[in-house]
Design an enzyme around this catalytic site. Structure first.
Site, PDB file in Angstrom:
ATOM      1  N   VAL A   1      36.565  42.152  38.028  1.00  0.00           N
ATOM      2  CA  VAL A   1      37.534  42.282  39.115  1.00  0.00           C
ATOM      3  C   VAL A   1      37.496  43.694  39.694  1.00  0.00           C
ATOM      4  O   VAL A   1      37.421  43.890  40.905  1.00  0.00           O
ATOM      5  CB  VAL A   1      38.964  41.971  38.616  1.00  0.00           C
ATOM      6  CG1 VAL A   1      39.965  42.164  39.745  1.00  0.00           C
ATOM      7  CG2 VAL A   1      39.050  40.552  38.071  1.00  0.00           C
ATOM      8  N   ALA A   2      37.538  44.687  38.803  1.00  0.00           N
ATOM      9  CA  ALA A   2      37.672  46.072  39.265  1.00  0.00           C
ATOM     10  C   ALA A   2      36.497  46.493  40.142  1.00  0.00           C
ATOM     11  O   ALA A   2      36.669  47.258  41.097  1.00  0.00           O
ATOM     12  CB  ALA A   2      37.807  47.000  38.064  1.00  0.00           C
TER      13      ALA A   2
ATOM     14  N   LYS B   1      47.456  28.464  28.517  1.00  0.00           N
ATOM     15  CA  LYS B   1      46.384  29.432  28.256  1.00  0.00           C
ATOM     16  C   LYS B   1      45.708  29.023  26.958  1.00  0.00           C
ATOM     17  O   LYS B   1      46.309  28.350  26.111  1.00  0.00           O
ATOM     18  CB  LYS B   1      46.997  30.831  28.081  1.00  0.00           C
ATOM     19  CG  LYS B   1      46.024  31.964  28.238  1.00  0.00           C
ATOM     20  CD  LYS B   1      45.887  32.412  29.690  1.00  0.00           C
ATOM     21  CE  LYS B   1      44.870  33.510  29.853  1.00  0.00           C
ATOM     22  NZ  LYS B   1      44.761  33.994  31.229  1.00  0.00           N
TER      23      LYS B   1
ATOM     24  N   GLY C   1      39.196  50.497  33.716  1.00  0.00           N
ATOM     25  CA  GLY C   1      38.339  49.330  33.531  1.00  0.00           C
ATOM     26  C   GLY C   1      37.468  49.142  34.765  1.00  0.00           C
ATOM     27  O   GLY C   1      37.942  49.318  35.896  1.00  0.00           O
TER      28      GLY C   1
ATOM     29  N   GLY D   1      35.410  46.191  35.257  1.00  0.00           N
ATOM     30  CA  GLY D   1      34.868  44.865  34.948  1.00  0.00           C
ATOM     31  C   GLY D   1      34.644  44.055  36.202  1.00  0.00           C
ATOM     32  O   GLY D   1      34.510  44.593  37.310  1.00  0.00           O
TER      33      GLY D   1
HETATM   34  P1  NAD Z   1      36.275  42.186  32.340  1.00  0.00           P
HETATM   35  O1  NAD Z   1      36.154  41.920  30.895  1.00  0.00           O
HETATM   36  O2  NAD Z   1      35.103  41.917  33.235  1.00  0.00           O
HETATM   37  O3  NAD Z   1      36.681  43.728  32.575  1.00  0.00           O
HETATM   38  C1  NAD Z   1      37.527  44.458  31.768  1.00  0.00           C
HETATM   39  C2  NAD Z   1      36.888  45.826  31.606  1.00  0.00           C
HETATM   40  O4  NAD Z   1      37.831  46.714  31.005  1.00  0.00           O
HETATM   41  C3  NAD Z   1      35.645  45.816  30.707  1.00  0.00           C
HETATM   42  O5  NAD Z   1      34.560  46.367  31.401  1.00  0.00           O
HETATM   43  C4  NAD Z   1      36.079  46.656  29.497  1.00  0.00           C
HETATM   44  O6  NAD Z   1      35.005  47.394  28.942  1.00  0.00           O
HETATM   45  C5  NAD Z   1      37.104  47.568  30.119  1.00  0.00           C
HETATM   46  N1  NAD Z   1      38.045  48.146  29.167  1.00  0.00           N
HETATM   47  C6  NAD Z   1      38.644  47.562  28.087  1.00  0.00           C
HETATM   48  N2  NAD Z   1      39.466  48.449  27.475  1.00  0.00           N
HETATM   49  C7  NAD Z   1      39.397  49.594  28.192  1.00  0.00           C
HETATM   50  C8  NAD Z   1      40.017  50.861  28.068  1.00  0.00           C
HETATM   51  N3  NAD Z   1      40.885  51.124  27.087  1.00  0.00           N
HETATM   52  N4  NAD Z   1      39.725  51.812  28.979  1.00  0.00           N
HETATM   53  C9  NAD Z   1      38.850  51.581  29.992  1.00  0.00           C
HETATM   54  N5  NAD Z   1      38.222  50.387  30.163  1.00  0.00           N
HETATM   55  C10 NAD Z   1      38.498  49.408  29.274  1.00  0.00           C
HETATM   56  O7  NAD Z   1      37.575  41.422  32.830  1.00  0.00           O
HETATM   57  P2  NAD Z   1      38.039  41.083  34.307  1.00  0.00           P
HETATM   58  O8  NAD Z   1      37.725  39.679  34.581  1.00  0.00           O
HETATM   59  O9  NAD Z   1      37.600  42.125  35.259  1.00  0.00           O
HETATM   60  O10 NAD Z   1      39.625  41.168  34.116  1.00  0.00           O
HETATM   61  C11 NAD Z   1      40.286  42.421  33.983  1.00  0.00           C
HETATM   62  C12 NAD Z   1      41.755  42.179  33.690  1.00  0.00           C
HETATM   63  O11 NAD Z   1      42.319  41.404  34.733  1.00  0.00           O
HETATM   64  C13 NAD Z   1      42.054  41.411  32.401  1.00  0.00           C
HETATM   65  O12 NAD Z   1      43.281  41.889  31.869  1.00  0.00           O
HETATM   66  C14 NAD Z   1      42.213  39.983  32.869  1.00  0.00           C
HETATM   67  O13 NAD Z   1      43.021  39.236  32.003  1.00  0.00           O
HETATM   68  C15 NAD Z   1      42.906  40.219  34.197  1.00  0.00           C
HETATM   69  N6  NAD Z   1      42.715  39.135  35.152  1.00  0.00           N
HETATM   70  C16 NAD Z   1      41.464  38.758  35.532  1.00  0.00           C
HETATM   71  C17 NAD Z   1      41.314  37.718  36.452  1.00  0.00           C
HETATM   72  C18 NAD Z   1      39.952  37.265  36.940  1.00  0.00           C
HETATM   73  O14 NAD Z   1      39.870  36.569  37.947  1.00  0.00           O
HETATM   74  N7  NAD Z   1      38.865  37.684  36.292  1.00  0.00           N
HETATM   75  C19 NAD Z   1      42.445  37.076  36.960  1.00  0.00           C
HETATM   76  C20 NAD Z   1      43.700  37.523  36.569  1.00  0.00           C
HETATM   77  C21 NAD Z   1      43.831  38.541  35.653  1.00  0.00           C
END
Ligand code: NAD
Length: 396
Positions: free
Chosen positions: A209-210, A90, A205, A207
């Site tokens: 993925v969600a 990482k 969240g 973001g």
């Molecule tokens: P992202 O940055 O697009 O989304 C994360 C979201 O969480 C943001 O919109 C942020 O504002 C929100 N957030 C942060 N703190 C918060 C809180 N306390 N309460 C509510 N919302 C909050 O990231 P992502 O790519 O969607 O990834 C989300 C998670 O999944 C991360 O932990 C990342 O490491 C993990 N992940 C992502 C992937 C991928 O393919 N993108 C793969 C494996 C793991």
């Protein structure tokens, strides 16, 4: 630009998050305000693959080091359980306060740092990164995954494929699909149900993925509630038709059948587990990395309270499966290794089966699901047991 690289592996041996990491480096370029850490945890299955995170809220170097050590270790376990021919690593870039994305110069600097460790580590997207950032890195190093497939390998595409068959460059949709499958598997095991109709899901969240995950959940008939801290994403969630809690309201206390942590990790603690219990939550399954503040303690607490936990690195492996498959093809390019979108979705869909096996084994052996997932990973990455993996056999 003057990039300096310092090896930190020996000095970190007593660090609480150190776990026999093979290589840890610090890369710094004060001219452009760049400081980053790369950790290679284990390469017994192959090159260490793991995303690059840009985060501007680290309060000091130690927080960034702790993050990179924990996240890289997690990648070894994740890649092994996902049966990828890859090890775990990482990188984290300490972001400029108030920013969410790195500059182009920072991406070039991290790519040079990747080159400095001679291909031990392959970088990819994580928080704060997009495909465009990865393309900038690809201009400097070939050790980048998660690119548009046409540029990933730097060689010709197999004949006879329609661009509609190509996989997405962005891993997030695959992570979302895998997380959705993990929720389905948990519902099957815990509730004996094949459908999600009417089940309530709290998603923390909204973001990359969600957003896709929520779409899958809604299509499957689940009732979704979201919490977010970012105003733009709150507006997006509302526009997409989801209920969003007011800022400051703790989603872990909100009544739901399922809690899906999809922001940053570490929010599952003894106190928040009490909230989940009062909220009626029966399943924790989401995409965030490192969801449990203290893995052993909190996974036992969840089990003791009757909450089924889908181990984070199994649930969120969809993206790395997609990226890993693309990387295998770029190294061994032929029609059999080419990761079409359908083939990728099928491999990601196997998360459902993997989790059912983990849940069943945990119940039979009286262990937590986190312990069982770790055991399966260790069985696969222990040197001398599995050793290097046949890339083509795994990809086919
Ligand atoms: P992202 O940055 O697009 O989304 C994360 C979201 O969480 C943001 O919109 C942020 O504002 C929100 N957030 C942060 N703190 C918060 C809180 N306390 N309460 C509510 N919302 C909050 O990231 P992502 O790519 O969607 O990834 C989300 C998670 O999944 C991360 O932990 C990342 O490491 C993990 N992940 C992502 C992937 C991928 O393919 N993108 C793969 C494996 C793991």
């Amino acid at each position: 630009m003057t990039l300096t690289i310092n090896t930190m592996t020996d000095t970190l041996k007593d660090h609480p998050a150190f776990d026999g990491h093979e290589t840890v480096i610090m890369a710094e370029d004060t001219d452009i305000g760049f400081k980053a850490f790369i950790a290679v945890h284990n390469t017994s299955r192959g090159q260490a693959l793991g995303g690059c995170r840009y985060w501007s809220r680290y309060r000091n170097d130690d927080e960034a080091i702790t993050d990179v050590l924990r996240l890289s270790r997690g990648m070894t376990y994740k890649n092994a359980v996902a049966d990828l021919p890859l090890g775990g690593g990482k990188s984290v870039i300490i972001g400029t306060p108030g920013t969410r994305h790195p500059t182009a110069e920072m991406m070039q600097a991290i790519a040079k740092a990747v080159n400095a460790i001679y291909g031990q580590y392959v970088t990819a997207e994580d928080v704060g990164m997009s495909v465009d950032h990865m393309l900038i890195a690809r201009g400097v190093t070939r050790h980048v995954a998660g690119l548009p497939i046409e540029v990933a390998g730097g060689h010709a595409m197999p004949d006879g494929l329609n661009p509609a068959d190509y996989p997405h460059a962005d891993p997030s949709p695959y992570t979302a699909y895998g997380t959705f499958q993990s929720i389905r598997a948990a519902v099957k095991h815990k509730m004996g149900r094949d459908d999600l109709t009417g089940l309530t899901v709290s998603v923390k969240g909204y973001g990359n993925v969600a957003r896709t995950l929520c779409k899958y959940l809604a299509e499957a008939g689940a009732v979704v509630t979201v919490s977010e801290i970012d105003d733009g994403r709150i507006a997006q969630a509302k526009e997409d038709g989801f209920a969003v809690l007011d800022k400051g309201v703790d989603i872990m206390a909100h009544k739901a059948d399922i809690y899906a942590p999809c922001a940053l990790g570490g929010d599952i603690t003894p106190d928040s587990i009490d909230l989940l219990v009062s909220a009626g939550v029966k399943i924790v399954a989401g995409c965030a990395n490192n969801q449990l503040a203290v893995i052993d303690r909190d996974s036992k607490l969840l089990t003791g309270k009757g909450i089924l936990y889908a181990p984070d690195y199994v649930a969120n492996a969809g993206g790395v499966i997609a990226v890993g498959m693309q990387h295998v093809w770029s190294d061994v390019p032929n029609a059999a290794t080419f990761p079409t979108h359908d083939k990728t979705m099928m491999r990601v869909g196997n998360i459902y089966k993997t989790l059912l096996e983990i849940f069943a084994r945990a119940e039979t052996e009286g262990k937590t699901t986190a312990q069982v997932a770790d055991e399966i990973a260790r069985e696969r990455f222990s040197v001398g047991k599995s050793g290097k993996v046949d890339m083509v056999a795994v990809a086919a």
